[in-house]
Design an enzyme around this catalytic site. Sequence first.
Site, PDB file in Angstrom:
ATOM      1  N   TYR A  16      12.488   3.820  -1.628  1.00  0.00           N
ATOM      2  CA  TYR A  16      11.675   5.026  -1.460  1.00  0.00           C
ATOM      3  C   TYR A  16      12.571   6.258  -1.468  1.00  0.00           C
ATOM      4  O   TYR A  16      13.746   6.188  -1.085  1.00  0.00           O
ATOM      5  CB  TYR A  16      10.939   5.014  -0.113  1.00  0.00           C
ATOM      6  CG  TYR A  16       9.728   4.128  -0.050  1.00  0.00           C
ATOM      7  CD1 TYR A  16       8.479   4.614  -0.429  1.00  0.00           C
ATOM      8  CD2 TYR A  16       9.813   2.819   0.407  1.00  0.00           C
ATOM      9  CE1 TYR A  16       7.350   3.815  -0.354  1.00  0.00           C
ATOM     10  CE2 TYR A  16       8.687   2.000   0.488  1.00  0.00           C
ATOM     11  CZ  TYR A  16       7.459   2.512   0.100  1.00  0.00           C
ATOM     12  OH  TYR A  16       6.333   1.731   0.175  1.00  0.00           O
ATOM     13  N   ARG A  51       0.841  -1.199   0.000  1.00  0.00           N
ATOM     14  CA  ARG A  51       0.000   0.000   0.000  1.00  0.00           C
ATOM     15  C   ARG A  51       0.866   1.235   0.000  1.00  0.00           C
ATOM     16  O   ARG A  51       1.933   1.239   0.617  1.00  0.00           O
ATOM     17  CB  ARG A  51      -0.877   0.016   1.249  1.00  0.00           C
ATOM     18  CG  ARG A  51      -1.770  -1.191   1.340  1.00  0.00           C
ATOM     19  CD  ARG A  51      -2.416  -1.257   2.715  1.00  0.00           C
ATOM     20  NE  ARG A  51      -3.103  -2.549   2.844  1.00  0.00           N
ATOM     21  CZ  ARG A  51      -3.676  -2.978   3.957  1.00  0.00           C
ATOM     22  NH1 ARG A  51      -3.649  -2.214   5.041  1.00  0.00           N
ATOM     23  NH2 ARG A  51      -4.269  -4.143   3.990  1.00  0.00           N
ATOM     24  N   ARG A  79       8.195   7.638   6.499  1.00  0.00           N
ATOM     25  CA  ARG A  79       7.818   8.970   6.990  1.00  0.00           C
ATOM     26  C   ARG A  79       8.233   9.163   8.451  1.00  0.00           C
ATOM     27  O   ARG A  79       8.592  10.271   8.864  1.00  0.00           O
ATOM     28  CB  ARG A  79       6.321   9.199   6.804  1.00  0.00           C
ATOM     29  CG  ARG A  79       5.949   9.309   5.317  1.00  0.00           C
ATOM     30  CD  ARG A  79       4.447   9.187   5.094  1.00  0.00           C
ATOM     31  NE  ARG A  79       3.724  10.135   5.903  1.00  0.00           N
ATOM     32  CZ  ARG A  79       2.419  10.043   6.165  1.00  0.00           C
ATOM     33  NH1 ARG A  79       1.698   9.049   5.668  1.00  0.00           N
ATOM     34  NH2 ARG A  79       1.841  10.951   6.913  1.00  0.00           N
ATOM     35  N   ASP A  93       0.341   5.284   1.217  1.00  0.00           N
ATOM     36  CA  ASP A  93      -0.593   6.112   1.988  1.00  0.00           C
ATOM     37  C   ASP A  93      -1.233   7.190   1.117  1.00  0.00           C
ATOM     38  O   ASP A  93      -0.723   7.520   0.045  1.00  0.00           O
ATOM     39  CB  ASP A  93       0.148   6.838   3.117  1.00  0.00           C
ATOM     40  CG  ASP A  93       0.729   5.892   4.152  1.00  0.00           C
ATOM     41  OD1 ASP A  93       0.213   4.780   4.308  1.00  0.00           O
ATOM     42  OD2 ASP A  93       1.712   6.305   4.809  1.00  0.00           O
TER      43      ASP A  93
END
Lengths: 249, 249
Positions: free
Chosen positions: B111, B51, B201, B53
């Site tokens: 990422y 997933r 994050r 966000d």
Amino acid sequence: MARRIRLTLSYDGTDYHGWQVQPGLPTIQGTLETVLSGIEGKPVQVVGSGRTDAGVHAYAQVAAVTLDNPIPAPNLLRALNRLLPADIRVINAAEVHDTFHPRFDATGKTYEYRIFRDEICPPFDRRYVWHHPYPLDEPAMIAAAAVFVGDHDFTAFAAADEKDALGGSKVRTIYSSTLTRAGSQFAYRVRGSGFLKHMVRNIVGGLIEVGRGNLNAADLQALLEAGAAARKLGHAAPSRGLFLISVDY
Amino acid sequence: MARRIRLTLSYDGTDYHGWQVQPGLPTIQGTLETVLSGIEGKPVQVVGSGRTDAGVHAYAQVAAVTLDNPIPAPNLLRALNRLLPADIRVINAAEVHDTFHPRFDATGKTYEYRIFRDEICPPFDRRYVWHHPYPLDEPAMIAAAAVFVGDHDFTAFAAADEKDALGGSKVRTIYSSTLTRAGSQFAYRVRGSGFLKHMVRNIVGGLIEVGRGNLNAADLQALLEAGAAARKLGHAAPSRGLFLISVDY
């Protein structure tokens, strides 16, 4: 004592109905006037170097406002950037002489139009380019771009509803007009004394017609030479690819 | 005869409530399933590598779908890009073996998190960066980024509502973890075996706390060593700066 402030603005035009105030619609000028009127405590008018169409972007549009509020220019810049939406930024604010007029004092403007040539347009670029992945004779377009340089009557490249300005003359001076391919991007950059409504988008539309083989450089030249008698070309490229790069004074 | 198709996707997550289908809300998976179900003529399920966000972007997310429709993969790619909104692009479509699973077969992910450091954030970047113009000890952050490399229990960097996965283990392996300043952009890039919900994050949030002087590299190290007993850091950086760069198989 009222002061004249010059504001240099960068904006993403995607979500605005252009520069000029329109009742009930979000515009760049309207958004600025609302925020500046709040700072001044009474209605103020913002004057721009010219209108940008709905969806057109700016790196450095120039505007001016007259304020009684004594806020120093650097503080005004910070206050505006706190109060404005993130898609409009004030990149410079400076006190200028009382009579500064962003439109009448401008000596030239530079625009850039961005065409994205690959089959798949990255989602991060989609608001800022015209995605045109179809075959084009790019060398013919690059050669044809030069015909616009000089003094010409741009009637053929004006908007259908262009109003007469400067005593009705549609003569403008183009200082440079070039197409450049860099990676997937094919960009048209033009600097001139001034531009009629939709003029850059119609020039790009004319160059695309050259790329498609429907027109050639001599046809564009003939449209310029026909002057006020020319038919309107009527092939405006979409607004999303257009950026006002800078205004000269 | 049903075929398994691997789709590589690039998307601007700004206007989506994340990857996973949620009734009544626009999501990446939901948008893909609607379009693919239309092509297939019956409901299909799209599986992703994981997933993302709400508001998180992807350069190359990987998903898979099983179709009876015999459309060749290159034609499927073109059909999808015609039918999908411009903020979701299919950059590759290929037939793969029947048992390909984007999540279980993934061996790693990369990422990138982008922080914009200048006082004024250009309007064209605003959807894709965290605008953080405040003072930060960037050398301390760059040094601290290395503490994440290796096998660690990332409980401290998991979302408050992270569910147990992989038999409840929150141990993940980080292969590289670096911060780099380039112009106005300060970017964190991390490659690992897998990531917990909000983990990137929260790592960026932890590094920002180092930059502010509220934590140091040893504090981050202690949070990793405390493992399952660690308190949650609870300083997630905003989603807009995060990009899923690639998935390894």
